[in-house]
Scaffold this motif. Structure first.
Motif, short mmCIF file in Angstrom:
data_model
loop_
_atom_site.label_atom_id
_atom_site.label_comp_id
_atom_site.label_asym_id
_atom_site.label_seq_id
_atom_site.Cartn_x
_atom_site.Cartn_y
_atom_site.Cartn_z
N LYS A 1 0.95 -1.04 -0.05
CA LYS A 1 0.00 0.06 0.04
C LYS A 1 0.82 1.30 -0.16
CE LYS A 1 -4.01 -2.09 2.27
NZ LYS A 1 -4.97 -2.15 3.25
N ASN A 2 2.15 1.21 -0.02
CA ASN A 2 3.16 2.24 0.00
C ASN A 2 3.25 2.76 -1.38
OD1 ASN A 2 5.24 3.99 0.72
ND2 ASN A 2 5.59 2.46 2.31
N GLU A 3 4.05 3.88 -1.64
CA GLU A 3 4.50 4.44 -2.90
C GLU A 3 5.83 4.60 -3.01
OE1 GLU A 3 2.35 8.16 -3.72
OE2 GLU A 3 3.28 9.08 -1.85
N LEU A 4 6.48 4.78 -4.23
CA LEU A 4 7.86 4.71 -4.26
C LEU A 4 8.49 6.03 -5.07
CD1 LEU A 4 10.70 3.40 -4.24
CD2 LEU A 4 10.40 2.43 -6.24
N HIS A 5 9.18 6.86 -4.30
CA HIS A 5 9.40 8.19 -4.74
C HIS A 5 10.81 7.87 -5.74
CE1 HIS A 5 7.14 10.52 -2.12
NE2 HIS A 5 6.89 9.54 -1.39
N LEU A 6 10.74 8.11 -6.78
CA LEU A 6 11.88 7.91 -7.75
C LEU A 6 12.77 9.28 -8.23
CD1 LEU A 6 13.51 5.84 -9.48
CD2 LEU A 6 11.68 6.33 -11.33
N PHE A 7 14.09 9.13 -8.04
CA PHE A 7 15.02 10.04 -8.20
C PHE A 7 15.95 9.70 -9.11
CE2 PHE A 7 13.06 11.15 -4.25
CZ PHE A 7 12.97 12.68 -4.00
N PRO A 8 15.73 9.94 -10.37
CA PRO A 8 16.60 9.04 -11.56
C PRO A 8 17.86 10.03 -12.06
CG PRO A 8 14.63 10.22 -12.54
CD PRO A 8 14.59 10.59 -11.12
N ALA A 9 19.26 9.39 -12.11
CA ALA A 9 20.21 9.94 -12.95
C ALA A 9 20.60 9.01 -13.88
CB ALA A 9 21.09 10.63 -12.03
N ALA A 10 20.02 8.77 -14.93
CA ALA A 10 20.39 7.40 -15.56
C ALA A 10 20.17 7.86 -17.26
CB ALA A 10 19.01 6.37 -15.40
N PRO A 11 20.65 6.81 -18.15
CA PRO A 11 21.01 7.03 -19.55
C PRO A 11 19.50 7.00 -20.04
CG PRO A 11 22.45 5.61 -18.71
CD PRO A 11 21.67 5.65 -17.47
N VAL A 12 19.30 7.63 -21.26
CA VAL A 12 17.82 7.56 -21.62
C VAL A 12 17.35 6.17 -21.88
CG1 VAL A 12 18.34 9.92 -23.02
CG2 VAL A 12 18.74 7.83 -24.15
N SER A 13 17.91 5.20 -22.29
CA SER A 13 17.42 3.85 -22.71
C SER A 13 17.15 3.34 -21.47
CB SER A 13 18.53 3.04 -23.42
OG SER A 13 19.81 2.91 -22.62
N ILE A 14 17.84 3.61 -20.31
CA ILE A 14 17.31 2.86 -19.02
C ILE A 14 16.15 3.58 -18.60
CG2 ILE A 14 18.10 3.14 -16.61
CD1 ILE A 14 20.68 2.13 -16.94
N ALA A 15 15.92 4.97 -18.70
CA ALA A 15 14.79 5.66 -18.32
C ALA A 15 13.56 4.98 -18.79
CB ALA A 15 14.91 7.18 -18.26
N ILE A 16 13.73 4.62 -20.30
CA ILE A 16 12.52 4.13 -20.95
C ILE A 16 12.28 2.75 -20.41
CG2 ILE A 16 11.58 3.21 -23.35
CD1 ILE A 16 13.61 5.52 -24.72
N GLU A 17 13.43 2.01 -19.95
CA GLU A 17 13.15 0.70 -19.72
C GLU A 17 12.59 0.66 -18.30
OE1 GLU A 17 13.08 -1.83 -21.28
OE2 GLU A 17 14.42 -2.02 -22.90
N ILE A 18 12.90 1.58 -17.37
CA ILE A 18 11.92 1.77 -16.17
C ILE A 18 10.45 1.76 -16.54
CG2 ILE A 18 11.52 3.39 -14.28
CD1 ILE A 18 14.40 4.04 -14.35
N GLY A 19 9.98 2.57 -17.36
CA GLY A 19 8.73 2.55 -17.74
C GLY A 19 8.18 1.34 -18.32
N ARG A 20 8.93 0.49 -19.23
CA ARG A 20 8.67 -0.80 -19.70
C ARG A 20 8.70 -1.86 -18.71
NH1 ARG A 20 11.36 -3.16 -24.24
NH2 ARG A 20 9.68 -3.98 -24.75
N ALA A 21 9.51 -1.81 -17.76
CA ALA A 21 9.84 -2.75 -16.55
C ALA A 21 8.79 -2.83 -15.40
CB ALA A 21 10.94 -2.83 -16.18
N TRP A 22 8.11 -1.51 -15.42
CA TRP A 22 7.24 -1.33 -14.32
C TRP A 22 6.32 -2.00 -14.36
CZ3 TRP A 22 2.81 1.71 -13.85
CH2 TRP A 22 2.20 1.71 -12.61
N MET A 23 5.47 -2.69 -13.49
CA MET A 23 4.24 -3.36 -13.82
C MET A 23 2.92 -2.73 -12.84
SD MET A 23 5.70 -7.28 -13.65
CE MET A 23 4.12 -7.95 -14.12
N PRO A 24 1.77 -2.25 -13.66
CA PRO A 24 0.68 -1.69 -12.92
C PRO A 24 0.29 -2.78 -12.06
CG PRO A 24 0.17 -1.96 -15.34
CD PRO A 24 1.73 -2.09 -15.23
#
Length: 370
Positions: free
Chosen positions: A325-348
């Protein structure tokens, strides 16, 4: 000019190896039609690298006659470059230079003509202003990065993003406009193609990290896709070899609190104090990093694949430790491809909702996904 009649079977083989195009480096002109009138006719010349007579360009007393009909010594050329190497700039075009041009051209044509349907990939290009800098993602550079593993299914890619946007990421309106534009263009351009049955996509994107995460979320990992990374050295999108002894490092928090954050220190280091400045001192900070964070560390597809594995396991670990029931605060310093993969790998539904932050003279919350 050549004095030796070239056998017809040698001419046909040369035409095939050259794919009917001028073999001079950078020309590639089609030699079966006129680009102005569109009339079809043979405008090709067959040039000797070593002239067929000793007194010709690059001629040799012993080798000229021996090589006069040898396909390894012949190049298919347009009129302009045939004249250039045989008349105007003979000294500037030694044998070794021309042999190199011929070899590279024929290898490229062999590779291109061997491509099969399963190697087709639909190209998606996305750009948004980063600070004061615009973003230009070109189809030409995308194609170079894809070959020879994949090749574009169409001559042009699906382009997303604002053309000539005057907004920048210091303005709150920027995030509202860019995010809504991305979602609408994705719904109008990309989603219908996916529903129609695209087999594979190749993703090339340059934008602030929250927008790239949103693009990844829209794509999800259901659609087969390769995500590419723009490198600084050399300056292209082509994947390179995996560096030796590379690994990701997960650092768990010292204390367990109700507020949980993920410090993604990959392309740069984010000091935890900067996260506490935003969330307060009562926060559990997980860190995903590498030994020496810097902005050009990501070189290979293997490093990107490995990130997905580590990120997925970390999402499960954080949820297990801090509750569903928590939420995760995300602070990214990442390459562009990794940023995209975060969105693809995250599961609703399976993962904690993400509150995403962007750095612009301090971190600020941009939006959430859940």
């Amino acid at each position: 000019m050549s004095k030796t009649p070239i056998p017809e079977k040698v001419k046909i083989r040369l035409w095939g190896k050259a794919a009917g195009r001028c073999q001079y480096e950078g020309c590639n002109k089609p030699l079966w039609y006129d680009s102005t009138t569109k009339s079809e006719f043979n405008s090709a010349y067959i040039a000797h690298i070593v002239a067929d007579s000793p007194d010709g360009p690059r001629g040799d007393k012993q080798r000229s006659e021996l090589l006069s009909k040898d396909i390894k010594n012949l190049m298919l050329m347009c009129d302009t470059h045939h004249r250039l190497i045989d008349r105007d700039q003979v000294k500037e075009h030694p044998e070794e230079l021309l042999l190199g041009m011929k070899k590279r051209h024929e290898e490229k044509m062999e590779m291109l003509t061997s491509l099969t349907e399963e190697k087709q990939s639909t190209v998606l290009l996305y750009g948004a202003n980063i600070g004061q800098n615009g973003s230009n993602v070109s189809m030409e550079k995308a194609v170079y990065a894809m070959l020879p593993e994949k090749y574009p299914a169409e001559k042009t890619g699906m382009e997303l993003g604002f053309e000539g946007s005057m907004f920048n990421d210091k303005e709150q309106l920027y995030w509202t406009m860019e995010a809504e534009n991305l979602r609408r263009q994705f719904k109008g351009k990309v989603l219908p193609r996916i529903e129609a049955g695209i087999n594979h996509m190749s993703i090339f994107a340059l934008a602030p990290q929250p927008l790239l995460i949103e693009l990844g979320r829209l794509l999800s990992d259901i659609q087969a896709a390769d995500v590419y990374q723009l490198h600084r050295e050399p300056s292209d999108w082509k994947w390179q070899e995996t560096p030796e002894e590379f690994d990701y490092v997960v650092i768990p928090p010292d204390t367990k609190t109700n507020t949980v954050a993920l410090n993604l220190s990959l392309s740069g280091t984010i000091d935890n104090s900067r996260i506490r400045d935003v969330l307060g001192n009562d926060v559990s900070i997980w860190t995903l990093t590498i030994e020496n964070p810097y902005n050009d560390f990501l070189k290979s597809k293997e490093q990107l694949r490995s990130f997905r594995e580590v990120f997925r396991k970390l999402m499960d670990q954080i949820k297990s430790n801090h509750g569903h029931k928590n939420e995760l605060h995300l602070f990214p310093a990442a390459p562009v491809s990794i940023a995209i993969e975060i969105g693809r790998a995250w599961m609703p539904k399976a993962d904690l909702p993400l509150r995403i932050y962007d750095e612009n003279n301090g971190f600020s919350h941009v939006w959430s996904i859940e």
